[in-house]
Design an enzyme around this catalytic site. Structure first.
Site, PDB file in Angstrom:
ATOM      1  N   ASP A  50       0.786  -1.249   0.000  1.00 26.59           N
ATOM      2  CA  ASP A  50       0.000   0.000   0.000  1.00 26.59           C
ATOM      3  C   ASP A  50       0.816   1.296   0.000  1.00 26.59           C
ATOM      4  OD1 ASP A  50      -1.509  -2.143   0.888  1.00 26.59           O
ATOM      5  OD2 ASP A  50      -2.022  -1.235   2.801  1.00 26.59           O
ATOM      6  N   PHE A  55       1.656  -0.793  10.057  1.00 27.50           N
ATOM      7  CA  PHE A  55       0.726  -0.937   8.942  1.00 27.50           C
ATOM      8  C   PHE A  55       0.346   0.441   8.387  1.00 27.50           C
ATOM      9  CE2 PHE A  55      -1.313  -5.429   9.584  1.00 27.50           C
ATOM     10  CZ  PHE A  55      -0.069  -6.014   9.488  1.00 27.50           C
ATOM     11  N   ARG A 105      -7.874  -1.009  11.366  1.00 28.48           N
ATOM     12  CA  ARG A 105      -6.603  -0.507  10.826  1.00 28.48           C
ATOM     13  C   ARG A 105      -6.783   0.551   9.739  1.00 28.48           C
ATOM     14  NH1 ARG A 105      -7.036  -5.903   9.563  1.00 28.48           N
ATOM     15  NH2 ARG A 105      -7.368  -6.448   7.386  1.00 28.48           N
ATOM     16  N   ASP A 106      -5.648   1.188   9.387  1.00 29.32           N
ATOM     17  CA  ASP A 106      -5.502   2.095   8.247  1.00 29.32           C
ATOM     18  C   ASP A 106      -6.206   3.438   8.473  1.00 29.32           C
ATOM     19  OD1 ASP A 106      -4.369  -0.229   7.274  1.00 29.32           O
ATOM     20  OD2 ASP A 106      -6.149  -0.795   6.130  1.00 29.32           O
TER      21      ASP A 106
END
Ligand code: DQQ
Length: 507
Positions: free
Chosen positions: A53, A113, A186-187
């Site tokens: 990503d 992440f 997440r993210d």
């Protein structure tokens, strides 16, 4: 392609050992990336090993900074760090030292992440997801092989080159909301609006569907304390069950990854990645609720986990991860995996449709142009001396059929086609509808094994085609139906020497 492999985080070390590269860009088996025809030459990717990503794109002190998920030790997913590259034009890149690495014993000990970068109070700040190994009853990532717990973390840039980051000592959000049977957490996507800082985090509800959870930063907390509000948007799971036919909860539609939310034109847009594809929604955002009115698929091919930012001139620029589609053993052996897409400028049409086109800066790669008109029932053939080419076909009308074939040794290896009568486009094996009133052009970028195709502004398809050979691949264009189309074929420049795709702009 086995990207979804949190599951494999502990099990890839064998492949990793065989894929490790030396400083000269040679793999353990002595294969140099410089001579790998599959490896791109003008897309950004790290000199070796694995990337996925795009993370935290930001413009800071006169430079574009783009971070990305990087495994610095192997050409397979795992041990996630934030790789870093800088550019003055979003096309030519300088590789920078790793920006974020897992800290042993801490909340991100098993990986840093994806996330965002913003300027807060005059300082660049990264908000990202930290993961660590925990006993199974504390895991937030649902899988049976690894017990990983996610939390949201923050790091502050301490130099203007954005090479030094100081991590905040504790998670800024330690866990998903208690009352949600969440499928992941997440993210973070972070933005400033109406005098406050907001965050959405990719998540989902077990047996229901993926969602993006909305948070607001507590006043005077310097982005270190957040209050949970509600899901900004949510979806429904598909028919696959996990455990069962689905690989995991992303595959079953129960988890959204990498949500991205922004204002564009007079709309708000949400992008999210799930079921191996990227979806967009446009609509209204009022009273802290997003009401989607239009939706679609952002790219019909190998494109995932995109992340946008606003360039200083106000353009909304999108980056995406172009994953491998070949078996893991092959890319592990090649010593590299994944590439960053070309920058795409986003717009919303008057009808609320998300549109995109390559940023104008990409034109700086153009070298020689061959321009020609293709008439009815005519075929044009061109031998590609290098696998670096842009093709632009304009003037396409509804009664025509256009076909582009990449041929080698008399065989068609891959093709793309638009049928003006049925309104169907084909990109490799994938077919989808195109609006011909909106699609008078086909624009295609070939770079080693990467092909990014744009059908007008509304549809895109990124393909991976392995095994093409420079000097042996023929590009054949055919037109059926009345009238003619105009074609421009450009040879494109590489952005580095020896395909390390950064640091040595040959301009
Ligand atoms: N990749 C990251 C996650 C994200 C996923 C891990 C999407 O943060 O959900 O490498 O590709």
């Amino acid at each position: 392609m086995r990207r979804r492999d949190f599951l494999r985080i502990l099990t890839f070390s064998g492949a990793a050992a065989s894929a490790r590269l030396g400083a000269q860009g040679k793999s353990a088996v002595g294969f140099s990336v410089a001579h790998d025809p599959d490896r791109p030459d003008y897309h950004l990717l790290p000199p070796h090993n694995w990337m996925n990503d795009p993370n935290g794109p930001i413009f800071w002190k006169g430079q574009y900074h783009l971070f990305y998920q990087l495994n610095p030790n192997a050409a397979v997913w795992g041990d996630m760090h934030w790789g870093h590259a800088t550019s003055t034009d979003m096309v030519h890149w300088q590789h920078e030292p790793i920006a974020l690495a897992p800290t042993p014993g801490s909340e991100d000990s098993a990986g840093c992440f994806s996330g965002s970068a913003v300027v807060f109070d005059g300082h660049p700040v990264i908000l990202y997801t930290g993961v660590r190994r925990v006993p199974s009853d504390q895991a937030t990532i649902l899988d049976t092989a690894n017990n990983l717990r996610e939390c949201q973390m923050l790091a502050t840039g301490t130099d203007d080159s954005l090479n030094q980051w100081t991590k905040f000592k504790r998670p800024i959000i330690a866990a998903p909301p208690n009352h949600i049977a969440s499928t992941g957490f997440r993210d973070p996507c972070v933005w400033f609006e109406d005098g406050a800082w907001w965050m959405i985090v990719g998540s989902g509800m077990r047996d229901i569907g993926g969602c993006a959870l909305l948070y607001r930063a507590k006043k005077d907390s310097n982005l270190t304390e957040w209050e949970y509000l509600h899901p900004l948007a949510s979806g429904k799971k598909n028919g696959k069950a996990w455990p069962g036919t689905a690989h995991d909860v992303v595959d079953s539609g129960e988890m959204w990854e990498c949500p991205d939310f922004f204002e564009l034109g007079n709309q708000h847009c949400l992008l999210y990645s799930t079921e191996r594809k990227v979806l967009w929604q446009s609509g209204t955002y009022a009273g802290l609720h997003f009401t989607p009115q239009q939706s679609g698929l952002l790219d019909h091919g190998a494109y995932y986990a995109p992340k946008s930012f606003m360039a200083p001139d106000g353009r909304r620029i999108l980056w995406g991860w172009i994953p491998e589609t070949r078996p893991e053993a092959e890319f592990a052996r090649a010593g590299w995996a994944g590439a960053m897409s070309l920058p795409r400028v986003l717009h919303v049409s008057e009808t609320g449709k998300l549109q995109m086109e390559p940023a104008a800066e990409v034109n700086s790669l153009r070298q020689r142009e061959e321009a020609f008109t293709l008439d009815q029932h005519q075929t044009h053939k061109h031998l590609l001396q290098a696998l670096r080419m842009e093709l632009l076909v304009t003037g396409f009308t509804s009664g025509q059929q256009l076909e582009l074939n990449l041929r080698q040794h008399g065989e068609t290896i891959w093709s793309v086609a638009i049928d003006g009568e049925t309104g169907v486009a084909r990109c490799g094996e994938t077919s989808f509808g195109v609006r011909l009133d909106e699609t008078p052009s086909l624009r295609l970028f070939l770079d080693g094994s990467v092909i990014e195709s744009f059908f007008g502004k509304s549809e895109a398809c990124t393909a991976r085609v392995y095994g093409l050979k420079p000097g042996k691949t023929e590009c054949e264009l055919k037109l059926h139906g009345p009238g003619s189309v105009h074609c421009s074929q450009f040879a494109l420049q590489p952005i580095s020497r020896n395909k390390l795709t950064g640091n040595f702009p040959p301009r």
